[in-house]
Motif scaffolding. Structure first.
Motif, PDB file in Angstrom:
ATOM      1  N   ALA A  94      47.544  65.773 -11.041  1.00 24.41           N
ATOM      2  CA  ALA A  94      47.088  67.198 -10.317  1.00 24.41           C
ATOM      3  C   ALA A  94      46.635  66.761  -9.112  1.00 24.41           C
ATOM      4  N   CYS A 104      47.475  67.946  -6.257  1.00 19.66           N
ATOM      5  CA  CYS A 104      47.365  69.182  -5.264  1.00 19.66           C
ATOM      6  C   CYS A 104      46.173  70.158  -5.880  1.00 19.66           C
ATOM      7  N   GLY A 105      45.749  69.822  -6.791  1.00 20.33           N
ATOM      8  CA  GLY A 105      44.485  70.712  -7.446  1.00 20.33           C
ATOM      9  C   GLY A 105      44.967  72.136  -7.869  1.00 20.33           C
ATOM     10  N   GLY A 106      45.978  72.348  -8.076  1.00 20.23           N
ATOM     11  CA  GLY A 106      46.339  73.629  -8.386  1.00 20.23           C
ATOM     12  C   GLY A 106      47.073  74.750  -7.548  1.00 20.23           C
ATOM     13  N   ALA A 107      47.919  74.110  -6.724  1.00 18.46           N
ATOM     14  CA  ALA A 107      48.791  74.837  -5.691  1.00 18.46           C
ATOM     15  C   ALA A 107      50.088  74.844  -6.063  1.00 18.46           C
ATOM     16  N   ALA A 108      50.486  74.052  -7.195  1.00 19.61           N
ATOM     17  CA  ALA A 108      51.842  74.115  -7.371  1.00 19.61           C
ATOM     18  C   ALA A 108      52.894  73.507  -6.236  1.00 19.61           C
ATOM     19  N   MET A 109      52.165  72.243  -5.810  1.00 19.97           N
ATOM     20  CA  MET A 109      52.908  71.719  -4.609  1.00 19.97           C
ATOM     21  C   MET A 109      53.327  70.250  -5.049  1.00 19.97           C
ATOM     22  N   GLY A 112      45.259  77.495  -5.749  1.00 19.17           N
ATOM     23  CA  GLY A 112      46.076  78.887  -6.104  1.00 19.17           C
ATOM     24  C   GLY A 112      47.298  79.156  -5.403  1.00 19.17           C
ATOM     25  N   GLN A 145      50.884  70.382   2.077  1.00 22.89           N
ATOM     26  CA  GLN A 145      49.863  69.140   1.830  1.00 22.89           C
ATOM     27  C   GLN A 145      50.435  68.071   1.494  1.00 22.89           C
TER      28      GLN A 145
END
Lengths: 107, 416
Positions: free
Chosen positions: A38, A40-45, B356, B363
């Motif tokens: 994870a 990107c920590g939850g940005a779907a990147m 989100g 990034q």
């Protein structure tokens, strides 16, 4: 309360009871589940929270989103029909148990 | 007075919502920006949601509250602007971004194109070229011994590799920095800093508009891919040009500041540098810690789409909320030893890039650039010695340095 069952890459099962609405990726990161990076920590990147969802409970999840669909192409492990990004999955109160298997690599 | 009379931030600054702690410091003042962390601590200790007296907005600065706001895009939208200006009631300084300042479903249409172009799979193709450039640049600086870490590395590297990747011509790239500075100032109030920056823009906007045109972008670049997505009917050709502009405004200043912050962190913490130097495999995690400890992006806004309760406080529709991601990254209720810079920690799910649906789309390329630069330094540099205090650059939203006199002490290769 719903339960998320994580099957780690080495086969070990971790069952975690969660509040309704809990996020599958965040729950894993917060509980030391192996194999979910994870980045990107939850940005779907980043596609490093890739999981395979077991059939039971899968039909209660929202379908793969457009952005998630693009990003799953970057998953390090093989993409299958059951592939999801766990950051995009919230466990609603309708789900009793959600079983997700974590692939052996994310990067 | 009826609610429609409210302008900035929706509620009147002198109207104090009952039961909410009031914060009187100005987050955009030079004093706070010089060292914002004690102020952020004061804000977090006051409560999960507070009232910013000077601007008439709410603010959240704790890890949990920030996540709650950023992951609930249905209640807290971006289409009213991610700055203090409310696009529903005021005129923005430029045409709103079609990816940053929109909500689903419009957002998903542009975001999925960005996601594909900036995905890890696409970026793999760039790694080798990025590594060669970083190695050559660091070699030159090590042989010079004394350099300005910000200008000669933190700025020079993204201006070369990122601008190449977007597809820009080599000349005129200096126009990119004032434009990015303006974009990030505009997320804050229209203060003196904003006005002076706007006055300094000069020919930058015209230059950027020109290079965003298809014929000026190189083959195989991100820019060319955006126009190809337009050919495929996913977006319009005008939108392709706007998205090239978005890449340029979002992708340079931010990475430059992140690299500069990394150099400052490692010059100030030589033991931390020794850990990375002796084990370059840790570089990617170390950059993550730089981003957590000394976040580049500090704050932006969301706007309530309906009456909504957040951490026990009832917010009106159209109410602006300041989201302090840099504060959440120092929240000691989430991070152990939050104020300690420690590259050995794994700062998973830190909020430096937000989270989100609007989490930073660039990034992964930012991480790639930073990781590669850090590894190039680790392979050649024994120590980073600051030859003076770094010069802070003041911007309403992003925090970094404009200068860092630095000596890069070469590794001793004798006998190796």
């Amino acid at each position: 309360m719903p339960t998320i069952v994580y099957i780690e890459p080495d086969g070990q099962r971790k069952a975690i009871q969660v509040e309704a609405g809990a996020n599958v990726m965040r729950t894993a990161v917060g509980n030391g589940v192996d194999g979910i990076v994870a980045e990107c920590g939850g940005a779907a990147m980043c596609a490093t929270c890739h999981v395979y969802v077991a059939e039971e409970g899968a039909e209660l999840l929202p379908p793969v989103g457009e952005v998630e669909n693009e990003m799953l192409e970057s998953a390090a492990a093989e993409r299958r029909d059951s592939s999801r990004l766990s950051c995009q999955l919230n466990v609603t109160s309708h789900i009793e148990t959600l079983v997700v298997r974590i692939p052996d690599r994310q990067m | 007075m009826s609610q429609v009379d409210y302008e900035i931030g929706k509620a009147r600054p002198d109207q104090l919502p009952p039961g909410v702690p009031v914060i009187t410091f100005d987050p955009y003042s030079d004093e706070v920006m010089s060292n914002p962390y004690p102020y952020y601590q004061e804000l977090r200790e006051a409560g999960p949601i507070v009232w910013m007296q000077k601007y008439g907005t709410y603010a959240v600065g704790s890890y949990g509250s920030v996540i709650r706001v950023l992951t609930d895009h249905e209640s807290f939208c971006s289409s009213a602007g991610v700055g203090l200006t409310n696009f529903h009631t005021e005129t923005p300084w430029r045409k709103p971004s079609i990816i940053l300042e929109v909500d689903p479903p419009e957002h998903s249409r542009t975001r999925k194109v960005f996601s594909r172009i900036l995905s890890p799979r696409s970026l793999n193709k760039l790694r080798e070229r990025f590594e060669q450039e970083a190695h050559a640049m660091v070699s030159r600086l090590v042989s010079r011994e004394v350099c300005d870490g910000v200008r000669d590395l933190a700025e020079a590297y993204p201006l070369k590799v990122f601008a190449d990747a977007v597809g820009l011509p080599p000349d005129g790239r200096e126009h990119l920095l004032p434009y990015g500075d303006m974009v990030f100032n505009a997320f804050g109030p229209q203060n003196d800093r904003f006005r002076e920056c706007l006055a300094r823009l000069g020919p930058s906007i015209a230059w950027i508009t020109e290079v965003c045109q298809r014929e000026n972008l190189s083959k195989g670049s991100f820019g060319a891919e955006l126009y190809a997505a337009a050919d495929a009917g996913e977006i319009t050709h005008e939108e392709a040009g706007m998205l090239v502009r978005t890449m340029l405004s979002a992708g340079l200043d931010t990475t430059i500041f992140t690299l500069g912050n990394a150099l400052v962190c490692f010059a100030r913490h030589p033991h931390q540098w020794a850990i990375v130097r002796d084990n370059p495999a840790i570089a990617r995690q170390a950059i993550e810690e730089v981003l957590r400890y000394d976040s580049t992006f500090h704050s932006y806004y969301r706007t309530a789409t309906r009456p909504v309760t957040l951490d026990g406080v009832q917010l009106d529709k159209n109410q602006k909320i300041l989201v302090l991601i840099a504060s959440a990254n120092r929240d000691s209720s989430h991070w152990s030893s939050a104020d300690t810079f420690d590259v050995r920690r794994k700062p998973a799910a830190n909020l430096a890039f937000g989270t989100g649906i609007h989490g930073c789309a660039g990034q992964m390329i930012a991480r790639l650039e930073a990781e590669i630069v850090l590894k190039a330094l680790a392979s050649q540099v024994e120590r980073l010695e600051a030859l003076g205090e770094p010069e802070l650059h003041f911007n309403n939203t992003v925090r970094g340095y404009s200068s860092l006199p630095l000596r890069l002490v070469a590794k001793d290769r004798k006998g190796k």
